[in-house]
Structures are given as C-alpha cells and as structure tokens.
Design an enzyme around this catalytic site. Structure first.
Site, PDB file in Angstrom:
ATOM      1  N   GLU A 320       0.813  -1.219   0.000  1.00 57.69           N
ATOM      2  CA  GLU A 320       0.000   0.000   0.000  1.00 57.69           C
ATOM      3  C   GLU A 320       0.848   1.270   0.000  1.00 57.69           C
ATOM      4  OE1 GLU A 320      -3.588  -1.929   2.704  1.00 57.69           O
ATOM      5  OE2 GLU A 320      -1.965  -0.839   3.687  1.00 57.69           O
ATOM      6  N   PRO A 321       1.606   1.509  -1.050  1.00 60.48           N
ATOM      7  CA  PRO A 321       2.417   2.720  -1.064  1.00 60.48           C
ATOM      8  C   PRO A 321       1.554   3.965  -1.305  1.00 60.48           C
ATOM      9  CG  PRO A 321       2.570   1.613  -3.181  1.00 60.48           C
ATOM     10  CD  PRO A 321       1.724   0.726  -2.301  1.00 60.48           C
ATOM     11  N   GLY A 322       1.772   4.987  -0.509  1.00 57.63           N
ATOM     12  CA  GLY A 322       1.082   6.263  -0.750  1.00 57.63           C
ATOM     13  C   GLY A 322       2.130   7.282  -1.141  1.00 57.63           C
ATOM     14  N   ARG A 360       4.063  19.117   7.989  1.00 60.35           N
ATOM     15  CA  ARG A 360       4.989  18.016   8.299  1.00 60.35           C
ATOM     16  C   ARG A 360       6.253  18.472   9.004  1.00 60.35           C
ATOM     17  NH1 ARG A 360       7.174  15.012   5.385  1.00 60.35           N
ATOM     18  NH2 ARG A 360       6.850  13.087   6.550  1.00 60.35           N
ATOM     19  N   TYR A 364       6.527  16.641  12.423  1.00 62.93           N
ATOM     20  CA  TYR A 364       7.466  15.508  12.483  1.00 62.93           C
ATOM     21  C   TYR A 364       8.919  15.941  12.397  1.00 62.93           C
ATOM     22  CZ  TYR A 364       3.187  13.446  10.508  1.00 62.93           C
ATOM     23  OH  TYR A 364       1.898  13.093  10.236  1.00 62.93           O
ATOM     24  N   CYS A 391       0.553  32.829  12.660  1.00 63.86           N
ATOM     25  CA  CYS A 391       0.931  33.477  13.910  1.00 63.86           C
ATOM     26  C   CYS A 391       1.491  32.451  14.867  1.00 63.86           C
ATOM     27  CB  CYS A 391      -0.283  34.152  14.518  1.00 63.86           C
ATOM     28  SG  CYS A 391      -0.754  35.505  13.484  1.00 63.86           S
TER      29      CYS A 391
HETATM   30  N1  LLP Z   1      -1.191   1.521   4.644  1.00 68.48           N
HETATM   31  C1  LLP Z   1      -1.583   1.840   5.883  1.00 68.48           C
HETATM   32  C2  LLP Z   1      -2.379   0.890   6.646  1.00 68.48           C
HETATM   33  C3  LLP Z   1      -1.232   3.072   6.432  1.00 68.48           C
HETATM   34  O1  LLP Z   1      -1.623   3.374   7.658  1.00 68.48           O
HETATM   35  C4  LLP Z   1      -0.462   3.974   5.668  1.00 68.48           C
HETATM   36  C5  LLP Z   1      -0.082   5.270   6.221  1.00 68.48           C
HETATM   37  C6  LLP Z   1      -0.077   3.609   4.376  1.00 68.48           C
HETATM   38  C7  LLP Z   1      -0.452   2.367   3.898  1.00 68.48           C
HETATM   39  C8  LLP Z   1       0.700   4.507   3.482  1.00 68.48           C
HETATM   40  O2  LLP Z   1       1.939   4.868   3.971  1.00 68.48           O
HETATM   41  P1  LLP Z   1       2.965   5.633   3.011  1.00 68.48           P
HETATM   42  O3  LLP Z   1       3.403   4.663   1.962  1.00 68.48           O
HETATM   43  O4  LLP Z   1       2.268   6.790   2.408  1.00 68.48           O
HETATM   44  O5  LLP Z   1       4.053   6.059   3.921  1.00 68.48           O
HETATM   45  N2  LLP Z   1       1.101  11.863   7.881  1.00 68.48           N
HETATM   46  C9  LLP Z   1       2.334  11.104   7.959  1.00 68.48           C
HETATM   47  C10 LLP Z   1       2.166   9.727   7.424  1.00 68.48           C
HETATM   48  C11 LLP Z   1       1.075   8.950   8.102  1.00 68.48           C
HETATM   49  C12 LLP Z   1       0.845   7.653   7.403  1.00 68.48           C
HETATM   50  C13 LLP Z   1      -0.289   6.915   7.964  1.00 68.48           C
HETATM   51  N3  LLP Z   1      -0.512   5.665   7.327  1.00 68.48           N
HETATM   52  C14 LLP Z   1       3.429  11.852   7.215  1.00 68.48           C
HETATM   53  O6  LLP Z   1       3.162  12.936   6.713  1.00 68.48           O
HETATM   54  O7  LLP Z   1       4.571  11.397   7.140  1.00 68.48           O
END
Ligand code: LLP
Length: 463
Positions: A320-322, A360, A364, A391
C-alpha cells in the site's frame, strides 16, 4: 524531537549549533532529480518548468501558494509499482497521502487498487468510478455508518483492527446478507526507524492486534467462526518514510509464522498477506530511496523463502504505497514576501503559505529542500529558514536550506516532494485558504482541487 519548552531569547542561539545543516549544493540552480518530479527542468530564461510549462506562467494563472502535480510522473510511478509487483500481487495506493477524483481516475486507468481509511475517501473513490472490489477499507475506529457503506458498496476488503471490530463487521455483513472479505491487521512488534508519530508496528500504539500473547491467533480464530466474514489474510503496516528493508523482513517473517500457526490449528491456508506501505522518498539530496522493483524483489524473496521453510503455499502479496507514488510528483510554489536577515544566525524567508499547507515540518521535524525557481542566480548561498505567514514561530516550512543571497520579495521559490501528506493534511489555521492542486501534463495545466475561497470559509460559518 524535543518536546520540552524553553524560553525564547538567547537560548535559541544554543540550538543553532554548527553542522546541524548540510553544506550548500555546489550549484544552487541545479535540480536534483531525486527530489523533483520527473518532467521538471529549467527553461532558457532559467525558470523552472513542469510538464513543459514555466512556473512564472503557472503562478500568473493559478496564483500562489499552489501545489503542482506532474501527472505523467504520477502515472509512471503507478505503472512502475504495478509492473514491479506483477500480476500475482496487488498494489493499493494509500489515498490518505493525497486523494482527489482525478487521482482516482488515474489509478483506475493505470490498474492500481485503492486503500481508503474514511467515509470521505470512500465517497471520493466511488464517485470517481473506482470499482468497489478494488477498494480496501482501513481505520482503527471505523464508524458503524462507514462499515455499512463499505459493505453496501461491496468493497473488496475491510481490514479489521480490533476484536470489537471483528464482531461489528461480521454482524453488519450478516445483516446485509453478505460474507465480507476481510484481513486482520496485526502489530508485529517491529520498531521502525522513523518518527514516533508515524511508526505503527510497535506494541504501544492504537493500531492493529498484537501478534504477542497469541492475540492475533485468537483474532483469526474468532474471524474464522463468524458467518459474515471471509478471512482472506493478514495485514501489517510498520510505519512510514522507511528506507531500511530490515523492518519489512521481520514483519513478513512474523506474518508468515502466523499463517503457519493458522494452518496447523485450523487446517486453513490464508491466501493473502498485505505488507502495508511506508516506503521512504527523497525529501533532500541526502535521502536514498529504493526503486519499486528492488522493493518488490526483496519482499517477494522474503515471503517465498519463509513460506518454503514453513511448507506453506506462497500467499498473494499486496502493498500500500502512498508517499512513494505521489510524494515526489508534486512541489509547492510560493511567492517570497519578506526577507529578514538575522545577524549571525540566518535569514528568515517568509512565504505566502506555511504550516497550513505543509504541517509536516512542524509535526514531524520533517526535512525539505527548496529552490529559487522563477530565475537562476549566481549570488552566493545564504543560510535560510523558510517560514510561513501564520501566527506561530513553529510555522516552519524548510528548517535549514541555502538560497541565493540576492533572493528578493516577489521571487518564486518551490519546495519539492510535497505530493504526499501536504494537501491532505492542510488546514485552515488563521483562516488560511487551502491551496489548489494543479495537474500538469504535456504542456497543459488543469486544476484538480480548486483553491479555497473566503466564500467557502463563510459558507461553513453559519453565523
Ligand atoms: N497503509 C496503511 C495501513 C497506512 O496506515 C499507511 C499510512 C499507508 C499504507 C501509506 O503509507 P505511506 O506509503 O504513504 O508512507 N502523515 C504522515 C504519514 C502517516 C501515514 C499513515 N498511514 C506523514 O506525513 O509522514
């Protein structure tokens, strides 16, 4: 990251220790292809272009701040992931990184599946025509209404996150006269080397069911007995922005061990495992991300090896790459407003956005790079901190970077690798208007998410 408060004033000087930032790049005008979207270049006038269009023109037409997304790069990355994993595996794009109807259509056309984690993401996916069977529904606290909708729509899988949810989903599915395909999300006890807030497989956090103490095995036992559920596999997601494959290796090994236990106890070989997302991208030139084909090979080798050792049929793998798909495909374009040199410290460059379009850095301690993009410059490098217009002194977009010393109000600067978790985590803090997302492809630019307006703000405020 330090969470202790300290008084403002002279103490700030101590935190600006020498060497906490890298040296300036040899050529500040150069564009490191690791951090920029693939069609980014500079034109003869020195302006940065994306999809063949200069940012100076884009800024005139769409205003700033704005996110510009390289559509052909996005599509190419989808194909690279799909090709790397091949027909015997499934790639689910994690919609939380950035989702819009245009994105859903690109995913559908490029053959990807979609992971959603809320009713809003589900609505966006269905509205844009993603077939329900290609959708996975996630979340640690899905509401009954969300579960009803997901089951009613016929989503391909629901990823179960707790014992209560196992019972809840089974009950709702039965009421719908359905047998819902589900996976169980387990926490494998891996400490991912990433920021605490985005690590998700250690035991002391809210997601999943622990492998430890036989809890996951108990969850499987229950799921297998419930008529409303068809348990298709086990899910694990260890965290985000991870470069080291070791965590995935441990996770895959432990998930396969669970499959073996399930086979031994129930005589059932679960056919699928999902190893989640979390693959890191380059935010600065110092990051070295892996290519999808390396990741696919590493994961499938581990799973195959472990399954052979356990004498299990190799399950179908999904990921599941985002961030790894959308992150590198976009940059945020800002106009420089105020340039404030602080003698002996650094120069603060204020832009027309900030923590409302990129939380971010504040949240983070994330690192970003930045470049002057409306022109090139031969001026000396100056150490800058790019800050927003909110602000709040934590309103930092880029903590430490170098920009040419002749930077002036009206210049355009861009922060690359902002495709993931920037627009999707954008806020209205200080009644900021969330910026648009503009897709650029082959010389054409079109708004896919429009800029918020003051009318939008007033419409929500019912007075
Ligand atoms: N699958 C599941 C179950 C997840 O919880 C996530 C991310 C992904 C896939 C995708 O992860 P990715 O490949 O995008 O890293 N807001 C944070 C990241 C939170 C991710 C939450 N879950 C940031 O800006 O780094």
């Amino acid at each position: 990251m330090s969470r202790s408060a300290h008084p403002a004033g002279p103490r700030h000087a101590d935190v600006l220790a020498e060497g906490h930032y890298s040296a300036p790049a040899a050529d500040l005008n150069a564009l490191d292809e690791k951090v920029w979207a693939r069609t980014v270049a500079r034109d003869a006038d020195g302006a940065l272009t994306v999809g063949g269009i200069a940012v100076t023109r884009l800024a005139e037409e769409f205003g700033t701040p704005a996110y510009f997304l390289d559509e052909s790069d996005f599509r190419a990355r989808c194909r690279a992931w799909a090709d790397a994993f091949g027909p015997d595996a499934d790639v689910f794009y994690a919609g939380k990184a950035f989702l819009s109807r245009a994105v859903v259509r690109w995913l559908t056309q490029e053959g990807l599946n979609l992971d959603v984690c809320s009713g809003g993401e589900l609505t966006t996916a269905l509205d844009a025509g993603m077939p329900a069977e290609r959708i996975a529904f996630h979340g640690n606290n899905k509401t009954v209404a969300e579960i009803e909708r997901a089951i009613g729509a016929g989503v391909g899988r629901i990823v179960l996150d707790s014992f209560q949810e196992i019972a809840r989903v089974a009950h709702i599915a039965q009421r719908h006269g359905k047998r819902q395909r589900v996976q169980i999300r387990v926490t494998v006890g891996v400490e991912a080397h990433t920021h605490e807030f985005i690590a998700t497989a250690h035991e002391d956090q809210k997601f999943g069911i622990a492998l430890a103490d036989g809890q996951a095995a108990e969850a499987v036992r229950r799921a297998l007995t419930l008529d409303g559920l068809e348990l298709i596999g086990i899910h694990s997601h260890i965290g985000s922005q991870i470069f080291d494959m070791a965590g995935f290796e441990v996770s895959a090994r432990r998930v396969v061990q669970l499959l073996a236990e399930v086979r031994d106890e129930h005589g059932v070989e679960l056919p699928e495992i999902d190893l989640g997302g979390g693959l890191g991208i380059a935010y600065t030139s110092e990051d070295d991300p892996r290519e999808p084909h390396e990741i696919a090979k590493a994961l499938s080798d581990i799973v195959t090896r472990e399954c052979e050792a356990a004498k299990l049929r190799t399950p179908r793998i999904s990921v599941e790459p985002g961030r790894a798909i959308v992150g590198p495909t976009a940059f945020t374009l800002y106009e420089v407003g105020t340039v404030k040199p602080l003698e002996g410290l650094r120069t603060y460059v204020s832009v027309d956005g900030g923590m409302s379009d990129n939380i971010r850095t504040a949240l983070y301690d994330a690192e970003y790079s930045v470049a002057l993009v409306s022109r090139t410059s031969d001026a000396e490098p100056m150490l800058v901190r790019v800050v927003g217009k909110h602000c709040e002194s934590g309103d930092i977009v880029v903590k430490d970077a170098f920009l040419p010393a002749d930077l002036a109000p009206g210049d355009l600067i861009a922060v690359p690798a902002t495709g993931a978790y920037c627009r999707s985590m954008a806020s209205n803090y200080n009644h900021a208007l969330r910026p648009p997302v503009v897709a650029v492809r082959d010389g054409e630019a079109r708004v896919i998410v429009r800029r918020e307006t003051e009318e939008d703000l007033l419409r929500l405020d019912v007075g």
